[in-house]
Structures are given as structure tokens and as C-alpha cells.
Design a protein around this motif. Structure first.
Motif, mmCIF file in Angstrom:
data_model
loop_
_atom_site.group_PDB
_atom_site.id
_atom_site.type_symbol
_atom_site.label_atom_id
_atom_site.label_comp_id
_atom_site.label_asym_id
_atom_site.label_seq_id
_atom_site.Cartn_x
_atom_site.Cartn_y
_atom_site.Cartn_z
ATOM 1 N N HIS A 200 1.019 -1.203 -0.055
ATOM 2 C CA HIS A 200 -0.232 -0.134 -0.035
ATOM 3 C C HIS A 200 0.849 1.303 -0.109
ATOM 4 O O HIS A 200 2.047 1.322 0.204
ATOM 5 C CB HIS A 200 -1.011 -0.208 1.179
ATOM 6 C CG HIS A 200 -0.444 -0.575 2.539
ATOM 7 N ND1 HIS A 200 0.473 0.294 3.487
ATOM 8 C CD2 HIS A 200 -0.651 -1.736 2.885
ATOM 9 C CE1 HIS A 200 0.773 -0.712 4.341
ATOM 10 N NE2 HIS A 200 0.196 -1.754 4.279
ATOM 11 N N PHE A 218 -13.332 -5.790 7.325
ATOM 12 C CA PHE A 218 -12.426 -6.122 6.391
ATOM 13 C C PHE A 218 -11.059 -5.533 7.225
ATOM 14 O O PHE A 218 -10.834 -4.368 7.610
ATOM 15 C CB PHE A 218 -12.552 -4.941 5.294
ATOM 16 C CG PHE A 218 -11.190 -5.075 4.220
ATOM 17 C CD1 PHE A 218 -11.357 -5.584 3.095
ATOM 18 C CD2 PHE A 218 -10.234 -3.994 4.414
ATOM 19 C CE1 PHE A 218 -10.366 -5.612 2.202
ATOM 20 C CE2 PHE A 218 -9.350 -4.072 3.484
ATOM 21 C CZ PHE A 218 -9.310 -4.739 2.149
ATOM 22 N N LEU A 220 -6.744 -5.161 8.051
ATOM 23 C CA LEU A 220 -5.457 -4.726 7.580
ATOM 24 C C LEU A 220 -4.611 -5.135 8.819
ATOM 25 O O LEU A 220 -4.656 -4.293 9.680
ATOM 26 C CB LEU A 220 -5.375 -3.478 7.178
ATOM 27 C CG LEU A 220 -6.015 -3.407 5.482
ATOM 28 C CD1 LEU A 220 -6.380 -2.036 5.475
ATOM 29 C CD2 LEU A 220 -5.068 -3.956 4.455
ATOM 30 N N VAL A 234 -4.524 -9.162 4.829
ATOM 31 C CA VAL A 234 -5.818 -8.918 4.763
ATOM 32 C C VAL A 234 -6.666 -9.912 5.046
ATOM 33 O O VAL A 234 -6.322 -11.029 4.524
ATOM 34 C CB VAL A 234 -6.093 -8.475 3.415
ATOM 35 C CG1 VAL A 234 -7.737 -8.027 3.197
ATOM 36 C CG2 VAL A 234 -5.406 -7.246 2.779
ATOM 37 N N TRP A 236 -10.615 -10.551 4.632
ATOM 38 C CA TRP A 236 -11.777 -10.000 4.348
ATOM 39 C C TRP A 236 -12.830 -10.612 4.304
ATOM 40 O O TRP A 236 -13.277 -11.808 3.686
ATOM 41 C CB TRP A 236 -11.518 -9.623 2.732
ATOM 42 C CG TRP A 236 -12.522 -8.788 2.109
ATOM 43 C CD1 TRP A 236 -13.782 -8.377 2.368
ATOM 44 C CD2 TRP A 236 -12.478 -8.230 0.728
ATOM 45 N NE1 TRP A 236 -14.352 -7.635 1.362
ATOM 46 C CE2 TRP A 236 -13.659 -7.583 0.437
ATOM 47 C CE3 TRP A 236 -11.665 -8.464 -0.266
ATOM 48 C CZ2 TRP A 236 -13.984 -6.799 -0.730
ATOM 49 C CZ3 TRP A 236 -11.768 -7.578 -1.655
ATOM 50 C CH2 TRP A 236 -12.982 -6.901 -1.715
ATOM 51 N N ASN A 259 -9.992 -1.886 -3.354
ATOM 52 C CA ASN A 259 -9.696 -0.566 -2.807
ATOM 53 C C ASN A 259 -11.121 0.192 -2.439
ATOM 54 O O ASN A 259 -11.000 0.946 -1.531
ATOM 55 C CB ASN A 259 -8.963 -0.012 -3.888
ATOM 56 C CG ASN A 259 -7.510 -0.059 -3.899
ATOM 57 O OD1 ASN A 259 -6.757 0.404 -3.044
ATOM 58 N ND2 ASN A 259 -7.083 -0.923 -4.923
ATOM 59 N N SER A 262 -11.637 -1.255 1.303
ATOM 60 C CA SER A 262 -10.701 -0.719 2.087
ATOM 61 C C SER A 262 -11.090 0.764 2.679
ATOM 62 O O SER A 262 -10.316 1.154 3.729
ATOM 63 C CB SER A 262 -9.324 -0.764 1.876
ATOM 64 O OG SER A 262 -9.013 0.167 0.626
#
Length: 396
Positions: A200, A218, A220, A234, A236, A259, A262
Motif C-alpha cells: 500500500h 475488512f 489490515l 488482509v 476480508w 480498494n 478498504s
């Protein structure tokens, strides 16, 4: 058939089973660990477990005591802040951000994150150096009978072992649990989790971030830099139909969806590894022990991957067993105490995670608004916030 006597037999060579082998081996017991599949210790190999594990403070202390942290620590990424982002408004963008900072309750991070495939590699390396520990990959548990002198275990290679203590660490469909006739209570959510790594634009600054909109969190979780770019693991969680749709997308379309979900919290995300998929359930065994047998990890309890509770609960099981079995593995009174101590604790945490997961699944705007209001209210009260952080770590 000749029967081999052993102090500890561990059925299951996942992360919890391998750590159990290291733990009991470090206490001087003779240990054999079996698993029907060889561990995958390369991120790019087929079948690699692309999830990561956050070892919270109590788990890290256990790993240090048994000599594993010296190997794992150099690969670990600290988790200093747990950030909750609500993106449940009309557009998929942050509307409420709340940080839970470990500095409020002590001078240590909440925990440290490592990729699961790397954990297997490093734990295996330690076991290979322990003369009293034997790992037999490609070998399954096929039968269990408990007698006064121990647990008689038949293996798929035709051998038979008599163990003073048989540890079932063989997953949510545990053959050991089934052989003993121990039932389970299961709750299904219709969810699956996609697990993979990303790079990222923005540094993660050791912040683990959960983004809530609908379908499930979600998450991270910080990893070391990858190819010179900041990286995170991740997880998800979505409805199973949605994960199937996401997996069918080409790479460009998947990254667009990634994206959007997120909410841009770390800038643009780029998929860095293949995807793995896992069904989401809650499950708890009706009991955690029997004569000469103890269940740990997913053989005993399964939780949705929220708040890093799953494997940390498994290591709390192991910590308890290592203490209770120190004098005499398989002691009946100690095993009954293990069941009395661990099952109520696991059930309480399961109920808490179940409530959080159901809240994270909320699809309608009114329910998402209610979730955001509850988060804001709980965070605003500093004593409640600190209590929640301590409870998440298993601290009194």
C-alpha cells in the motif's frame, strides 16, 4: 502389533499442534506429533496458509518461555494500535475512526504479527533440533481407545502408540474428538474469509485496522515491508456468494473492489499474494477433556477471525495444559480442572466475538448507524475503553 509408549502424542501439526510439541518438548517430555499432511513452509507453494497470526502479549510470553520467540521475534511486526473504522454511510468512506492504543494500558504493544507459513517454517526448524520430539507428517490418527494406562492410538502408518496424554489439535473436524464421541455446537454465518497480503501507499505505523461496512470486517494487519513497499495482511469477511464473486474477478477488477472496500485507509492497495478462502463458523466442543485426552485449538473451539482471539485462545489452552501436566501428564484430576477452567472462558469469548461479528454483518443503514453510535459511545468513556483493551488481551 508392538505398541510404543510415549509421554505426549499430539494429533495435528497445525500451528497450535507444532507449538504444543515445542512446549512439551521444552519441559523434557517425549513427544510425537502427527499430521496427515506435510506443513507448507513457502509462501508461494500450493496450499500455503496465507493468513497471519497476531500473537497477543500473553501468547508472546508463552513463546518466550518455551524458546520459540528467539526465532520468531526477528520476523514479527508490532501491533501498537487497534483502529476501528466505520464506513457504513451512504458512501464507502470512513465516517468514524477510533484508535485503541496499547500505551494506555502498558509499555508493550498489543501483540506481534507473523505470516502463518513462516510460523510453520520456524517452528519446524526448532522441532528438528529437539532430540525428544518427533514430527511425523503424512501420518493420520485412525483410532483412539482410552484405558487406565493411557490412550491407545492407531496411526495410518500401521503403528500403535500408548500415550500418557493425547492432545487433539486436529482441527474443527477433529478425528480425536469424534473418536471419543464428544459433540460440538456449531453456528454458521454464511460468511467466508479471503486471506492474502497487499502492499500500500501509506505506512501502517504498526496500526491494525478493521474497516466495518457490511458483510463482516475488512482487516489490515501490519507486516514487514515487501519489495520496499509497506505491506499488510488482509482478512476480508463477506457473504459466501460475494467471496465467490470476488474470486472470479480478474486482477484489475479485484483490486478495484479491494480498494473500494478498504475505504482508502492506507491509500491504494495492491494484491501481493494469491488468495486463500476459509469458511466462518463458531463452534465449541461439549467438553475439552477425557481420560488421558485434552482438546485444544479448533478441536475445542472455533471463532470468527475478529480481535485476534482464535490462536491466542489456543495458546491459552496450551499454557494451561503445560502448567497442569507438569508433574504427571494425563493426570485425571488435572484434566478435569483443565476442562472446568478453559471451556467457560472459551464460551464467554465465543459469545462476545459472535456479537461483534453479527454487528459487523449489518446491511441496512439504520443498523449500521446504530453500530457507529455504539462504537463512538464506548470509546468516549476512557475506563470502558481500557477495560475493553485489557479484556481483549486476557488481562484481569
Amino acid at each position: 502389533m508392538d505398541t510404543q509408549d510415549i509421554d505426549i502424542l499430539i494429533s495435528g501439526g497445525g500451528i497450535a499442534g507444532l507449538i504444543a510439541a515445542a512446549g512439551f518438548g521444552a519441559q523434557g517430555f517425549g513427544v510425537i506429533c502427527v499430521d496427515p499432511a506435510p506443513p507448507v513452509t513457502d509462501e508461494t507453494a500450493e496450499g500455503a496458509d496465507l493468513r497471519s497470526t497476531a500473537f497477543l502479549q500473553p501468547s508472546a510470553r508463552l513463546l518466550e518461555r518455551i524458546g520459540l520467540w528467539e526465532r520468531l521475534g526477528p520476523h514479527a511486526t508490532a501491533l501498537q494500535v487497534m483502529r476501528i473504522v466505520d464506513a457504513g454511510g451512504a458512501e464507502p468512506e470512513p465516517r468514524l475512526i477510533r484508535d485503541f492504543d496499547a500505551s494506555e494500558i502498558g509499555d508493550q504493544p498489543f501483540g506481534w504479527n507473523l505470516p502463518n507459513w513462516l510460523l510453520r517454517r520456524e517452528i519446524m526448524a526448532m522441532l528438528e533440533e529437539m532430540p525428544n520430539v518427533e514430527f511425523r507428517p503424512g501420518t493420520a490418527t485412525t483410532g483412539v481407545v482410552t484405558r487406565g494406562e493411557g490412550a491407545m492410538v492407531d496411526l495410518s502408518d500401521g503403528s500403535q502408540l500408548r500415550a500418557q496424554l493425547l492432545i487433539g489439535a486436529d482441527g474443527r473436524n477433529s478425528p480425536v474428538r469424534q473418536a471419543l464421541g464428544i459433540g460440538v455446537r456449531t453456528r454458521r454465518y454464511g460468511q467466508k474469509a479471503l486471506a492474502f497480503a497487499v502492499t500500500h501507499d501509506r505506512p501502517h505505523h504498526n496500526v491494525s485496522t478493521e474497516v466495518h461496512r457490511s458483510g463482516g470486517p475488512f482487516t489490515l494487519v501490519p507486516l514487514p515491508d515487501r519489495d520496499g513497499r509497506p505491506s499488510s495482511a488482509v482478512v476480508w469477511m463477506e457473504d459466501g456468494r460475494e467471496t465467490a464473486r470476488l474470486k472470479s474477478l480478474d486482477r484489475a477488477a479485484f483490486e478495484d473492489a479491494l480498494n473500494a472496500r478498504s475505504a482508502g485507509v492506507l491509500g491504494h492497495l495492491r494484491q501481493a499474494t494469491a488468495l486463500s478462502e476459509w469458511p466462518i463458523i463458531s463452534q465449541i466442543a461439549d467438553r475439552f477433556a477425557g481420560p488421558h485426552v485434552a482438546l485444544i485449538a479448533e478441536a475445542a473451539h472455533v471463532l470468527p477471525p475478529i480481535g485476534a482471539q482464535g490462536l491466542n485462545m489456543s495458546l491459552a489452552d496450551l499454557d494451561s495444559l503445560l502448567d497442569l501436566m507438569r508433574a504427571s501428564p494425563g493426570d485425571a484430576d488435572a484434566l478435569r480442572r483443565y476442562d472446568r477452567e478453559r471451556r467457560p472462558e472459551a464460551r464467554a469469548r465465543m459469545l462476545g466475538i459472535d456479537a461483534l461479528n453479527r454487528a459487523s454483518q449489518a446491511g441496512s443503514r439504520p443498523l449500521r448507524d446504530l453500530r457507529a453510535a455504539a462504537l463512538g459511545g464506548l470509546y468516549a468513556a476512557a475506563p470502558v475503553r481500557r477495560l475493553m483493551m485489557r479484556a481483549g488481551l486476557g488481562m484481569r
